[in-house]
Design a protein around this motif. Structure first.
Motif, PDB file in Angstrom:
ATOM      1  N   VAL A 159       0.560  -1.261  -0.138  1.00 27.60           N
ATOM      2  CA  VAL A 159       0.170   0.040  -0.029  1.00 27.60           C
ATOM      3  C   VAL A 159       0.791   1.328   0.035  1.00 27.60           C
ATOM      4  CG1 VAL A 159      -1.959  -1.073   0.970  1.00 27.60           C
ATOM      5  CG2 VAL A 159      -0.236  -0.222   2.562  1.00 27.60           C
ATOM      6  N   GLY A 160       1.888   1.442  -0.609  1.00 27.19           N
ATOM      7  CA  GLY A 160       2.814   2.297  -0.778  1.00 27.19           C
ATOM      8  C   GLY A 160       3.368   3.008   0.615  1.00 27.19           C
ATOM      9  N   ARG A 161       3.579   1.973   1.510  1.00 28.42           N
ATOM     10  CA  ARG A 161       4.187   2.272   2.773  1.00 28.42           C
ATOM     11  C   ARG A 161       5.498   1.617   3.036  1.00 28.42           C
ATOM     12  NH1 ARG A 161       0.352   4.952   2.150  1.00 28.42           N
ATOM     13  NH2 ARG A 161      -1.271   5.998   3.691  1.00 28.42           N
ATOM     14  N   PRO A 162       6.521   2.305   2.745  1.00 32.36           N
ATOM     15  CA  PRO A 162       7.773   1.789   2.843  1.00 32.36           C
ATOM     16  C   PRO A 162       8.182   1.185   4.007  1.00 32.36           C
ATOM     17  CG  PRO A 162       8.169   3.739   1.503  1.00 32.36           C
ATOM     18  CD  PRO A 162       6.633   3.677   2.049  1.00 32.36           C
ATOM     19  N   ARG A 163       7.752   1.919   5.101  1.00 33.30           N
ATOM     20  CA  ARG A 163       8.238   1.637   6.487  1.00 33.30           C
ATOM     21  C   ARG A 163       7.529   0.593   7.102  1.00 33.30           C
ATOM     22  NH1 ARG A 163       8.569   5.766  10.761  1.00 33.30           N
ATOM     23  NH2 ARG A 163       9.641   4.078  11.979  1.00 33.30           N
ATOM     24  N   LEU A 164       6.203   0.546   6.562  1.00 30.27           N
ATOM     25  CA  LEU A 164       5.399  -0.521   6.893  1.00 30.27           C
ATOM     26  C   LEU A 164       5.744  -1.782   6.264  1.00 30.27           C
ATOM     27  CD1 LEU A 164       1.436  -0.325   7.457  1.00 30.27           C
ATOM     28  CD2 LEU A 164       2.489  -2.309   5.936  1.00 30.27           C
ATOM     29  N   HIS A 165       5.922  -1.836   5.131  1.00 26.52           N
ATOM     30  CA  HIS A 165       6.352  -3.147   4.412  1.00 26.52           C
ATOM     31  C   HIS A 165       7.650  -3.470   4.938  1.00 26.52           C
ATOM     32  CE1 HIS A 165       6.834  -5.061   0.356  1.00 26.52           C
ATOM     33  NE2 HIS A 165       8.098  -5.338   1.009  1.00 26.52           N
ATOM     34  N   GLN A 166       8.471  -2.633   5.458  1.00 21.07           N
ATOM     35  CA  GLN A 166      10.061  -3.216   5.969  1.00 21.07           C
ATOM     36  C   GLN A 166       9.498  -3.918   7.106  1.00 21.07           C
ATOM     37  OE1 GLN A 166      12.528   0.083   7.255  1.00 21.07           O
ATOM     38  NE2 GLN A 166      14.326  -1.169   7.439  1.00 21.07           N
ATOM     39  N   ARG A 167       8.877  -3.267   8.213  1.00 21.87           N
ATOM     40  CA  ARG A 167       8.749  -3.806   9.372  1.00 21.87           C
ATOM     41  C   ARG A 167       7.943  -5.149   9.642  1.00 21.87           C
ATOM     42  NH1 ARG A 167      12.328  -2.144  11.631  1.00 21.87           N
ATOM     43  NH2 ARG A 167      12.749  -0.238  12.724  1.00 21.87           N
ATOM     44  N   ALA A 168       7.047  -5.058   8.531  1.00 24.14           N
ATOM     45  CA  ALA A 168       5.858  -6.463   8.248  1.00 24.14           C
ATOM     46  C   ALA A 168       6.673  -7.641   8.056  1.00 24.14           C
ATOM     47  CB  ALA A 168       4.879  -6.001   7.283  1.00 24.14           C
ATOM     48  N   VAL A 169       7.414  -7.422   7.069  1.00 27.58           N
ATOM     49  CA  VAL A 169       8.459  -8.620   6.655  1.00 27.58           C
ATOM     50  C   VAL A 169       9.366  -9.059   7.835  1.00 27.58           C
ATOM     51  CG1 VAL A 169      10.331  -9.347   5.177  1.00 27.58           C
ATOM     52  CG2 VAL A 169       8.417  -7.938   4.032  1.00 27.58           C
ATOM     53  N   GLU A 170       9.888  -8.265   8.406  1.00 29.49           N
ATOM     54  CA  GLU A 170      10.699  -8.350   9.592  1.00 29.49           C
ATOM     55  C   GLU A 170       9.907  -8.899  10.901  1.00 29.49           C
ATOM     56  OE1 GLU A 170      13.581  -5.894  12.991  1.00 29.49           O
ATOM     57  OE2 GLU A 170      12.620  -4.920  11.408  1.00 29.49           O
ATOM     58  N   GLN A 171       8.863  -8.290  10.915  1.00 34.67           N
ATOM     59  CA  GLN A 171       7.937  -9.253  11.996  1.00 34.67           C
ATOM     60  C   GLN A 171       7.534 -10.633  11.843  1.00 34.67           C
ATOM     61  OE1 GLN A 171       4.817  -6.308  11.961  1.00 34.67           O
ATOM     62  NE2 GLN A 171       5.861  -4.842  13.157  1.00 34.67           N
ATOM     63  N   HIS A 172       7.151 -10.672  10.404  1.00 39.04           N
ATOM     64  CA  HIS A 172       6.685 -12.000  10.143  1.00 39.04           C
ATOM     65  C   HIS A 172       7.872 -13.130  10.016  1.00 39.04           C
ATOM     66  CE1 HIS A 172       3.278 -14.118   8.227  1.00 39.04           C
ATOM     67  NE2 HIS A 172       4.048 -14.903   7.608  1.00 39.04           N
ATOM     68  N   ARG A 173       8.969 -12.755   9.620  1.00 38.50           N
ATOM     69  CA  ARG A 173      10.009 -13.505   9.799  1.00 38.50           C
ATOM     70  C   ARG A 173      10.438 -14.258  11.360  1.00 38.50           C
ATOM     71  NH1 ARG A 173      13.482 -10.537   5.376  1.00 38.50           N
ATOM     72  NH2 ARG A 173      12.531 -11.545   3.178  1.00 38.50           N
ATOM     73  N   LEU A 174      10.522 -13.081  12.113  1.00 34.54           N
ATOM     74  CA  LEU A 174      10.672 -13.131  13.635  1.00 34.54           C
ATOM     75  C   LEU A 174       9.718 -14.087  14.090  1.00 34.54           C
ATOM     76  CD1 LEU A 174      12.626 -12.493  15.954  1.00 34.54           C
ATOM     77  CD2 LEU A 174      11.258 -10.368  16.284  1.00 34.54           C
ATOM     78  N   LEU A 175       8.305 -13.815  13.865  1.00 36.77           N
ATOM     79  CA  LEU A 175       7.186 -14.987  14.449  1.00 36.77           C
ATOM     80  C   LEU A 175       7.394 -16.163  13.867  1.00 36.77           C
ATOM     81  CD1 LEU A 175       4.212 -12.222  14.005  1.00 36.77           C
ATOM     82  CD2 LEU A 175       5.283 -13.441  16.127  1.00 36.77           C
ATOM     83  N   GLN A 176       7.525 -16.177  12.621  1.00 38.42           N
ATOM     84  CA  GLN A 176       7.818 -17.651  11.952  1.00 38.42           C
ATOM     85  C   GLN A 176       9.188 -18.345  12.718  1.00 38.42           C
ATOM     86  OE1 GLN A 176       8.414 -16.764   7.733  1.00 38.42           O
ATOM     87  NE2 GLN A 176       6.660 -18.020   7.252  1.00 38.42           N
ATOM     88  N   ALA A 177      10.206 -17.830  12.933  1.00 41.45           N
ATOM     89  CA  ALA A 177      11.384 -18.498  13.606  1.00 41.45           C
ATOM     90  C   ALA A 177      10.890 -18.803  14.754  1.00 41.45           C
ATOM     91  CB  ALA A 177      12.567 -17.442  13.663  1.00 41.45           C
ATOM     92  N   THR A 178      10.308 -18.053  15.804  1.00 40.89           N
ATOM     93  CA  THR A 178       9.810 -18.192  17.119  1.00 40.89           C
ATOM     94  C   THR A 178       8.899 -19.313  17.354  1.00 40.89           C
ATOM     95  OG1 THR A 178       9.934 -15.555  17.673  1.00 40.89           O
ATOM     96  CG2 THR A 178       8.727 -17.043  19.189  1.00 40.89           C
ATOM     97  N   LEU A 179       8.137 -19.605  16.340  1.00 44.22           N
ATOM     98  CA  LEU A 179       6.898 -20.449  16.284  1.00 44.22           C
ATOM     99  C   LEU A 179       7.453 -21.828  16.033  1.00 44.22           C
ATOM    100  CD1 LEU A 179       3.906 -18.354  14.984  1.00 44.22           C
ATOM    101  CD2 LEU A 179       4.168 -19.259  17.124  1.00 44.22           C
TER     102      LEU A 179
END
Length: 270
Positions: A159-179
Motif C-alpha cells: 500500500v505504498g508504505r515503505p516503513r510498514l512494508h519493511q517492518r511487516a516482513v521483519e515481524q513475519h520472519r521473527l514470528l515464523q522463527a519463534t513459532l
C-alpha cells in the motif's frame, strides 16, 4: 460469477503470505499499485481461511498477515480470543484429524465448519479491512490499478508504505522463527527479546524484557521448552497487540512516490 472473479484476483501469485515469506534476494513482491492491490491481498487471506490451515502455527502466521493488510486495524484482543478458543481453532483446521486433536467436540459437518470461518470474516476481517481503507484511501487512491500514474504499474511496498512494508516482513520472519525454533539459552532469549522490541518499535510493555528473562516466569519456560501452545498464547496476548499498534502507526507515515513505483528499490532507511 463473483466467486470466480475473487479467486482469479486472489491467485495473482503475489499474495500476502507469499510476499511476507519471500527471501531478501527476491525483487518486487507486492501487487500492482493501488487500493485494488490491497483488496486482492485481503481476498487471498479470506480464501486461505475458507480453505483451512494445516496447523495452529499457520493460523498465527495468517493472523499477522491479516494485521498487515488491515494496517493494524484488527481488534486488539482478536488474536488472543482466537488462539485460546480450542473449538474455534479446531474449526480452522483443514484436516478432520487435526481438528479432533485440538478439540474432540468440534463439529463434523462441513457446513458448520464453513459457518465458523465466515463468521470470523464477517466479525473481524471485513470491519478491519474497511477501517484500513478509510485510513489509506486518501494517500493511495492516486495509485489506481486501472488508471493510475503513467508507468507506475507496480509498487515496491505494500500500500505504498515503505516503513510498514519493511517492518511487516521483519515481524513475519521473527514470528515464523519463534513459532518453529524458539530460543533455548539465556543469550538467545535476550537477543530474541531485543529483536521483538525492535520489530515492534518499542510498543511493548516496559517490563517485557524482565518478564522474558525471569527463569521462573511463563515466557522463559514457554520459549526454552517450546514451541508450545502456551508460547502461542503469550505471543497472542502481548506481542501481537504491540505489532498491531506499530502497523497502525506506520500506516500513516509517508507514502511511496509514484514516479519511482516501478523501479527496483532496496530496504528504505529508517
Amino acid at each position: 460469477m463473483t466467486e470466480a472473479v475473487a479467486d482469479a484476483i486472489a491467485d495473482d501469485g503475489h499474495h500476502a503470505l507469499k510476499w511476507l515469506e519471500g527471501s531478501e534476494s527476491e525483487g518486487n513482491r507486492s501487487f500492482a499499485a493501488g487500493l485494488d492491490s490491497l483488496r486482492a491481498q485481503q481476498r487471498h487471506l479470506q480464501k486461505s481461511l475458507r480453505d483451512g490451515f494445516a496447523s495452529r502455527r499457520e493460523v498465527l502466521e495468517w493472523c499477522h498477515a491479516v494485521d498487515v493488510v488491515s494496517a493494524g486495524e484488527t481488534p486488539k484482543t482478536w488474536h488472543s480470543d482466537l488462539v485460546r478458543d480450542r473449538w474455534r481453532m479446531a474449526c480452522l483446521m483443514a484436516d478432520p484429524a487435526d481438528r479432533d486433536a485440538i478439540c474432540s467436540e468440534v463439529p463434523d459437518t462441513e457446513t458448520t465448519i464453513q459457518s465458523v470461518r465466515r463468521k470470523l470474516i464477517r466479525q473481524v476481517l471485513m470491519p478491519a479491512f474497511q477501517r484500513a481503507l478509510e485510513t489509506l484511501r486518501e494517500r493511495v487512491s492516486e495509485f489506481s490499478d486501472t488508471d493510475g500514474v503513467r508507468d507506475a504499474t507496480r509498487m515496491t511496498h505494500v500500500v505504498g508504505r515503505p516503513r510498514l512494508h519493511q517492518r511487516a516482513v521483519e515481524q513475519h520472519r521473527l514470528l515464523q522463527a519463534t513459532l518453529r525454533d524458539p530460543p533455548r539459552v539465556e543469550a538467545e532469549v535476550m537477543a530474541w527479546a531485543e529483536d521483538i522490541i525492535h520489530a515492534t518499535e518499542g510498543h511493548l510493555d516496559n517490563a517485557f524484557v524482565e518478564a522474558v528473562l525471569d527463569r521462573h516466569g511463563e515466557w522463559w519456560h514457554s520459549l526454552t521448552t517450546g514451541p508450545t501452545v502456551r508460547l502461542e498464547w503469550l505471543l497472542a496476548d502481548e506481542v501481537f497487540p504491540a505489532i498491531n499498534a506499530n502497523l497502525s502507526e506506520l500506516a500513516t507515515n509517508s507514502n511511496e512516490l509514484a514516479e519511482t513505483a516501478g523501479r527496483r528499490r532496496g530496504v528504505p532507511d529508517g
